[in-house]
Design a protein around this motif. Structure first.
Motif, mmCIF file in Angstrom:
data_model
loop_
_atom_site.group_PDB
_atom_site.id
_atom_site.type_symbol
_atom_site.label_atom_id
_atom_site.label_comp_id
_atom_site.label_asym_id
_atom_site.label_seq_id
_atom_site.Cartn_x
_atom_site.Cartn_y
_atom_site.Cartn_z
ATOM 1 N N TYR A 65 0.851 -1.192 0.000
ATOM 2 C CA TYR A 65 0.000 0.000 0.000
ATOM 3 C C TYR A 65 0.881 1.233 0.000
ATOM 4 C CZ TYR A 65 -3.792 -3.188 0.930
ATOM 5 O OH TYR A 65 -4.698 -4.196 0.832
ATOM 6 N N GLU A 95 -10.126 -0.506 2.714
ATOM 7 C CA GLU A 95 -9.086 0.479 2.414
ATOM 8 C C GLU A 95 -9.260 1.768 3.214
ATOM 9 O OE1 GLU A 95 -9.723 -2.056 -1.245
ATOM 10 O OE2 GLU A 95 -11.023 -0.977 0.118
ATOM 11 N N CYS A 114 -4.004 2.774 -0.828
ATOM 12 C CA CYS A 114 -4.165 2.115 -2.124
ATOM 13 C C CYS A 114 -2.815 1.572 -2.563
ATOM 14 C CB CYS A 114 -4.667 3.093 -3.179
ATOM 15 S SG CYS A 114 -6.292 3.765 -2.798
ATOM 16 N N GLN A 115 -2.873 0.573 -3.446
ATOM 17 C CA GLN A 115 -1.637 -0.035 -3.927
ATOM 18 C C GLN A 115 -1.013 0.758 -5.075
ATOM 19 O OE1 GLN A 115 -2.961 -4.033 -4.708
ATOM 20 N NE2 GLN A 115 -2.602 -4.621 -2.583
ATOM 21 N N ASP A 119 -5.665 1.103 -8.454
ATOM 22 C CA ASP A 119 -6.358 0.739 -7.222
ATOM 23 C C ASP A 119 -7.120 1.943 -6.669
ATOM 24 O OD1 ASP A 119 -7.053 -1.037 -5.147
ATOM 25 O OD2 ASP A 119 -5.343 -0.393 -3.918
ATOM 26 N N PHE A 120 -6.490 3.127 -6.742
ATOM 27 C CA PHE A 120 -7.175 4.335 -6.268
ATOM 28 C C PHE A 120 -8.392 4.650 -7.130
ATOM 29 C CE2 PHE A 120 -7.962 8.914 -6.408
ATOM 30 C CZ PHE A 120 -8.423 9.070 -5.110
ATOM 31 N N LEU A 123 -11.149 2.401 -6.082
ATOM 32 C CA LEU A 123 -11.664 2.824 -4.783
ATOM 33 C C LEU A 123 -12.508 4.091 -4.924
ATOM 34 C CD1 LEU A 123 -11.803 2.552 -1.688
ATOM 35 C CD2 LEU A 123 -9.736 3.956 -1.598
#
Length: 154
Positions: A65, A95, A114-115, A119-120, A123
């Motif tokens: 992350y 998350e 977030c990774q 990923d963001f 999300l």
């Protein structure tokens, strides 16, 4: 409600905030108590609600992350029902590490991890679509963490 804490309890609390893996014997030695007396004090601090729990602090970056965001959320309504619905829904998003009800420009501020950018994006879409009553979302990416303090200044 502020509870009274004597100097030995304060020292115990400071030690636990620094390293909660110390044994009761070690803690007792450091504050000048026997292991049994130290154990009784710790139990009393737990029962009074001054110690809420013990936990490990994990490395977000080493677990993948590498990105952290602070997301301001404005709701369409500030009714009790709307706030409760939002707060219940945010509980199901792993998350989201923190959620704070705010006084000021935003209704809530979320701290999320977030990774990566993809990923963001997932999300962000999830927050927009799944959280009830969301009128606006404003995201701020953390470039670097300057200070983290998990303990209180006691």
């Amino acid at each position: 409600m502020t509870l009274q804490v004597d100097p030995i309890d304060r020292k115990l609390l400071r030690l636990l905030q620094t390293d909660s893996r110390k044994s009761v014997q070690e803690l007792g030695d450091l504050v000048g108590l026997s292991a049994s007396a130290c154990h009784r004090r710790l139990k009393a601090l737990e029962e009074r609600g001054l110690i809420e729990g013990y936990r490990a602090i994990l490395s977000a970056e080493r677990l993948g992350y590498s990105m952290q965001f602070f997301i301001e959320v404005g709701l369409t309504s500030q009714s009790e029902t709307a706030l409760e619905a939002f707060e219940a829904a945010v509980q199901d998003i792993p998350e989201v590490l923190e959620c704070h009800l705010m006084a000021g420009q935003s209704d809530y501020i979320l701290r999320v991890v977030c990774q990566d950018h993809d990923d963001f994006e997932r999300l962000h879409r999830r927050l927009s679509a799944r959280l009830p009553g969301v009128a606006r979302i404003h995201s701020n990416m953390s470039i670097r963490t300057v200070k983290v303090r998990t303990g209180l200044p006691i």
